[in-house]
Design a protein around this motif. Structure first.
Motif, PDB file in Angstrom:
ATOM      1  N   LEU A 133       0.830  -1.213   0.000  1.00  0.00           N
ATOM      2  CA  LEU A 133       0.000   0.000   0.000  1.00  0.00           C
ATOM      3  C   LEU A 133       0.860   1.258   0.000  1.00  0.00           C
ATOM      4  CD1 LEU A 133      -2.842  -0.990   2.477  1.00  0.00           C
ATOM      5  CD2 LEU A 133      -3.144  -0.324   0.103  1.00  0.00           C
ATOM      6  N   LEU A 134       1.904   1.236   0.854  1.00  0.00           N
ATOM      7  CA  LEU A 134       2.775   2.412   0.929  1.00  0.00           C
ATOM      8  C   LEU A 134       3.486   2.640  -0.396  1.00  0.00           C
ATOM      9  CD1 LEU A 134       4.308   2.014   4.497  1.00  0.00           C
ATOM     10  CD2 LEU A 134       2.593   3.648   3.748  1.00  0.00           C
ATOM     11  N   PHE A 137       0.877   3.807  -3.158  1.00  0.00           N
ATOM     12  CA  PHE A 137       0.299   5.142  -3.057  1.00  0.00           C
ATOM     13  C   PHE A 137       1.345   6.245  -2.910  1.00  0.00           C
ATOM     14  CE2 PHE A 137      -3.380   2.484  -2.366  1.00  0.00           C
ATOM     15  CZ  PHE A 137      -4.205   3.055  -3.321  1.00  0.00           C
ATOM     16  N   PHE A 138       2.555   5.869  -2.493  1.00  0.00           N
ATOM     17  CA  PHE A 138       3.635   6.859  -2.548  1.00  0.00           C
ATOM     18  C   PHE A 138       3.968   7.147  -4.001  1.00  0.00           C
ATOM     19  CE2 PHE A 138       5.943   7.069   1.775  1.00  0.00           C
ATOM     20  CZ  PHE A 138       4.721   7.200   2.416  1.00  0.00           C
ATOM     21  N   VAL A 140       1.933   6.808  -6.497  1.00  0.00           N
ATOM     22  CA  VAL A 140       0.811   7.572  -7.057  1.00  0.00           C
ATOM     23  C   VAL A 140       0.914   9.034  -6.633  1.00  0.00           C
ATOM     24  CG1 VAL A 140      -1.684   7.886  -6.976  1.00  0.00           C
ATOM     25  CG2 VAL A 140      -0.727   5.596  -7.244  1.00  0.00           C
ATOM     26  N   ALA A 141       1.200   9.234  -5.332  1.00  0.00           N
ATOM     27  CA  ALA A 141       1.240  10.608  -4.817  1.00  0.00           C
ATOM     28  C   ALA A 141       2.384  11.388  -5.451  1.00  0.00           C
ATOM     29  CB  ALA A 141       1.388  10.592  -3.298  1.00  0.00           C
ATOM     30  N   TYR A 144       1.808  13.078  -8.819  1.00  0.00           N
ATOM     31  CA  TYR A 144       1.074  14.340  -8.922  1.00  0.00           C
ATOM     32  C   TYR A 144       1.994  15.541  -8.839  1.00  0.00           C
ATOM     33  CZ  TYR A 144      -3.398  12.047  -8.858  1.00  0.00           C
ATOM     34  OH  TYR A 144      -4.463  11.297  -9.208  1.00  0.00           O
ATOM     35  N   LEU A 148      -0.496  17.029 -13.313  1.00  0.00           N
ATOM     36  CA  LEU A 148      -1.822  16.838 -12.730  1.00  0.00           C
ATOM     37  C   LEU A 148      -2.637  15.825 -13.524  1.00  0.00           C
ATOM     38  CD1 LEU A 148      -3.048  20.347 -11.560  1.00  0.00           C
ATOM     39  CD2 LEU A 148      -2.436  18.379 -10.181  1.00  0.00           C
ATOM     40  N   PRO A 150      -3.398  12.269 -14.762  1.00  0.00           N
ATOM     41  CA  PRO A 150      -3.011  10.927 -14.351  1.00  0.00           C
ATOM     42  C   PRO A 150      -2.705  10.029 -15.541  1.00  0.00           C
ATOM     43  CG  PRO A 150      -5.378  11.186 -14.156  1.00  0.00           C
ATOM     44  CD  PRO A 150      -4.834  12.488 -14.646  1.00  0.00           C
ATOM     45  N   GLU A 158      -6.597   6.610  -9.457  1.00  0.00           N
ATOM     46  CA  GLU A 158      -7.327   7.855  -9.223  1.00  0.00           C
ATOM     47  C   GLU A 158      -8.843   7.693  -9.271  1.00  0.00           C
ATOM     48  OE1 GLU A 158      -6.020  11.677 -11.081  1.00  0.00           O
ATOM     49  OE2 GLU A 158      -8.180  11.864 -11.330  1.00  0.00           O
ATOM     50  N   VAL A 161      -9.847   6.250  -5.989  1.00  0.00           N
ATOM     51  CA  VAL A 161      -9.754   7.233  -4.900  1.00  0.00           C
ATOM     52  C   VAL A 161     -10.941   8.196  -4.978  1.00  0.00           C
ATOM     53  CG1 VAL A 161      -8.392   9.169  -4.004  1.00  0.00           C
ATOM     54  CG2 VAL A 161      -7.242   7.074  -4.725  1.00  0.00           C
ATOM     55  N   LEU A 162     -11.237   8.642  -6.194  1.00  0.00           N
ATOM     56  CA  LEU A 162     -12.347   9.581  -6.367  1.00  0.00           C
ATOM     57  C   LEU A 162     -13.680   8.905  -6.090  1.00  0.00           C
ATOM     58  CD1 LEU A 162     -11.287  11.663  -9.464  1.00  0.00           C
ATOM     59  CD2 LEU A 162     -11.159  12.231  -7.062  1.00  0.00           C
ATOM     60  N   ARG A 165     -14.029   8.896  -2.444  1.00  0.00           N
ATOM     61  CA  ARG A 165     -14.288  10.243  -1.944  1.00  0.00           C
ATOM     62  C   ARG A 165     -15.706  10.709  -2.300  1.00  0.00           C
ATOM     63  NH1 ARG A 165     -11.843  15.540  -4.591  1.00  0.00           N
ATOM     64  NH2 ARG A 165     -13.544  14.998  -5.969  1.00  0.00           N
ATOM     65  N   ASP A 166     -16.064  10.541  -3.578  1.00  0.00           N
ATOM     66  CA  ASP A 166     -17.336  11.119  -4.039  1.00  0.00           C
ATOM     67  C   ASP A 166     -18.531  10.219  -3.756  1.00  0.00           C
ATOM     68  OD1 ASP A 166     -15.883  13.216  -4.928  1.00  0.00           O
ATOM     69  OD2 ASP A 166     -15.717  12.490  -6.976  1.00  0.00           O
ATOM     70  N   LEU A 185     -10.494   5.811   2.748  1.00  0.00           N
ATOM     71  CA  LEU A 185      -9.595   5.372   1.675  1.00  0.00           C
ATOM     72  C   LEU A 185      -8.680   4.266   2.174  1.00  0.00           C
ATOM     73  CD1 LEU A 185      -8.540   8.726   0.015  1.00  0.00           C
ATOM     74  CD2 LEU A 185      -9.590   6.817  -1.145  1.00  0.00           C
TER      75      LEU A 185
ATOM     76  N   LEU B  25      -0.268   7.080   5.253  1.00  0.00           N
ATOM     77  CA  LEU B  25      -0.945   7.276   3.962  1.00  0.00           C
ATOM     78  C   LEU B  25      -1.702   8.601   3.973  1.00  0.00           C
ATOM     79  CD1 LEU B  25      -2.369   3.759   3.011  1.00  0.00           C
ATOM     80  CD2 LEU B  25      -0.531   5.002   1.895  1.00  0.00           C
ATOM     81  N   ALA B  29       0.175  10.312   1.306  1.00  0.00           N
ATOM     82  CA  ALA B  29      -0.458   9.838   0.065  1.00  0.00           C
ATOM     83  C   ALA B  29      -1.807  10.511  -0.167  1.00  0.00           C
ATOM     84  CB  ALA B  29      -0.617   8.320   0.105  1.00  0.00           C
ATOM     85  N   TRP B  30      -2.732  10.310   0.760  1.00  0.00           N
ATOM     86  CA  TRP B  30      -4.093  10.833   0.518  1.00  0.00           C
ATOM     87  C   TRP B  30      -4.091  12.349   0.433  1.00  0.00           C
ATOM     88  CZ3 TRP B  30      -5.135   6.582  -1.119  1.00  0.00           C
ATOM     89  CH2 TRP B  30      -5.157   5.399  -0.397  1.00  0.00           C
ATOM     90  N   ILE B  33      -2.550  13.507  -2.850  1.00  0.00           N
ATOM     91  CA  ILE B  33      -3.381  13.047  -3.978  1.00  0.00           C
ATOM     92  C   ILE B  33      -4.673  13.856  -4.032  1.00  0.00           C
ATOM     93  CG2 ILE B  33      -4.780  11.133  -4.857  1.00  0.00           C
ATOM     94  CD1 ILE B  33      -2.614   9.221  -3.828  1.00  0.00           C
TER      95      ILE B  33
END
Lengths: 338, 164
Positions: A133-134, A137-138, A140-141, A144, A148, A150, A158, A161-162, A165-166, A185, B25, B29-30, B33
């Motif tokens: 996971l680290l 997502f590191f 991925v992060a 950015y 911007l 992806p 993404e 993640v969205l 979130r949404d 998340l 994270l 990360a979050w 992102i």
């Protein structure tokens, strides 16, 4: 929820089909059973139970076993670390400890109960999933920082993640949802990744372990309780539209309701993942029960199909857990509207 | 049942690992992102808004242009009309002047003609009178060539005198 239900009934149907197959091939079993009377009898229950339970070693195949560290805490000696290599039998002893089917006891002193903090197969898998996971997502992060827009791994992650979130957080919590998005998340991707790791042959049954689902659902409960607004509590202690004389019944019911929600989260994830593992193991176990090559293709076909289904379930259960967590949190932070 | 009995070890490791994951994270990360996604959403939103504004501005500029064009056209029309009117007025004035001149010239000519005619008439009168006198002289000379005719005339004249 409805999908979940449909999957459950589908699993039940598969069990039925497996059962029918079992009776159909019964003569084969009887004859082969008679031939191999001298050998140790194959116990499918033990085999399955062994596979879905935690272990102190990671058995990849015969001859390739990783003995994991045993960490015991006793009041008199504090923390002690040793390799499980010294035990390796179902019942064996090393130093002053006796190991019996997953439990350690102190030889000669039954009053001391060692606390087992060992890096078991599940813990190892847990740490592996954390690393995955680290890393993911590191990466991925970090992407950015460059652009911007992806692409690649970000392009895949993404939307998820969205989605969390949404469609999970904002849709069910409403105002102030973004505060809970990091937790949701993490829960979502943690469960999903571990569900998938559990599907790899030889993988651990981490999300099908009640301790893991207990911790996750407890965290949801704690977040729910600590972020709950006045409206939530007033709903519990003064249920609206309920006559006063019913309060002695309704208030305890509401209080129990606080705990049944995370309890259902715990059981749902545990049962779904464990059930999936049991089905696949049962289907493969048929080969060993029948001791026939004829069963092999059928078993394999079914378990491949089940594996595909479990890939879906892996995502679905991560989604359901996160969604319901969001709904419980949403119910707690809801303000009074009229 | 063993399966339903959560082990303390796994509870410990799960809690520790999961909380660390949520923290790390969440922070590394979050947060970036979600911030990047939010920034992008904002930039897209502002780009759309800017495009909308630009579109509106374009429309207003176009309307302005149209208005100016229409104004210029109407002004041109006015100028043209005025010029035409001026030209017409000028023409009319010139025409009137020309007409007047012509009129005067004709009048002058007429007057002259009249004068000429009168002069001619007077001259002719004189000439006629002279001719008449000449003719009358010649006639008288012829008629009064012999004596009897002279006597007759004298007697007629006498008769006239008597009557008076």
């Amino acid at each position: 929820m409805i999908q979940n239900h449909a999957l459950k009934s589908f699993k039940a149907l598969l069990f039925l089909v497996a059962g029918l197959l079992l009776t159909a091939f019964n003569p084969v079993k009887a004859s082969s059973g008679a031939e191999n009377n001298g050998e140790e009898k194959f116990n499918i229950g033990d085999m399955i139970f062994h596979h879905i339970s935690d272990a102190h070693e990671w058995h990849f195949w015969d001859g390739a076993t990783l003995y994991l560290p045993v960490i015991l805490h006793t009041p008199d000696r504090g923390l002690e670390v040793m390799s499980f290599h010294h035990f390796h039998n179902e019942t064996s002893s090393y130093d002053r400890y006796h190991y019996n089917h997953g439990h350690f006891t102190v030889i000669g002193d039954e009053s001391i109960h060692p606390i087992d903090l060992s890096i078991t197969k599940n813990v190892a898998s847990l740490l592996l999933s954390a690393v995955i996971l680290l890393l993911v997502f590191f990466t991925v992060a970090k992407g950015y920082g460059r652009s911007l827009v992806p692409s690649g791994l970000r392009g895949f992650m993404e939307p998820l993640v969205l989605f969390v979130r949404d469609d999970i957080a904002r849709a069910n919590i409403g105002h102030g949802a973004d505060k809970f998005v990091p937790y949701l998340l993490t829960v979502f991707f943690f469960i999903w990744v571990n569900n998938l790791l559990g599907l790899i042959p030889g993988g651990a049954n981490l999300t099908g372990n009640i301790a893991v689902t207990l911790v996750l659902s407890l965290l949801t409960l704690l977040i729910t309780l600590f972020s709950a607004k006045k409206y939530y509590w007033s709903h519990i202690f003064t249920p609206p539209g309920v006559p006063l004389w019913l309060y002695p019944i309704m208030v305890p019911v509401e209080i129990i309701g606080i705990f049944t929600k995370p309890f259902s989260l715990m059981i749902r994830l545990f049962a779904n993942i464990t059930a999936g593992h049991i089905i696949i193991l049962s289907l493969l176990g048929l080969i060993f029960i029948f001791k026939s090559f004829a069963v092999g293709p059928v078993s394999v076909a079914f378990s491949v199909f089940m594996n595909c289904l479990e890939l879906l379930v892996a995502f679905l259960q991560a989604y359901v857990f996160t969604l319901l967590s969001a709904m419980y949190i949403g119910g707690a932070v809801e303000e009074h509207h009229h | 049942m063993e399966l339903l009995n959560p082990g303390i070890g796994l509870i410990f490791w799960q809690t520790a690992t999961f909380l660390v994951l949520v923290f790390i994270l969440g922070k590394f990360a979050w947060k970036p992102i979600l911030k990047a996604v939010q920034d992008r959403e904002k930039s897209i939103e502002s780009a759309i808004r800017q495009a909308e504004e630009a579109r509106k501005e374009m429309a207003s500029v176009k309307a302005d242009n149209d208005r100016l064009l229409a104004e210029a056209r109407s002004q041109g029309e006015v100028i043209l009309q005025e010029a035409r009117k001026n030209a017409e007025a000028y023409l009319a004035k010139e025409k009137a002047k020309a007409e007047e001149t012509a009129h005067r010239m004709i009048e002058d000519a007429n007057k002259k003609l009249e004068a000429d005619r009168l002069a001619l008439r007077a001259e002719m009168k004189n000439m006629v009178a002279e001719l008449s006198v000449d003719i009358a002289e010649k006639l008288l000379r012829q008629q009064l060539a012999d004596k009897s005719a002279q006597q007759k005339l004298a007697s007629t004249l006498l008769d006239d005198i008597k009557l008076n």
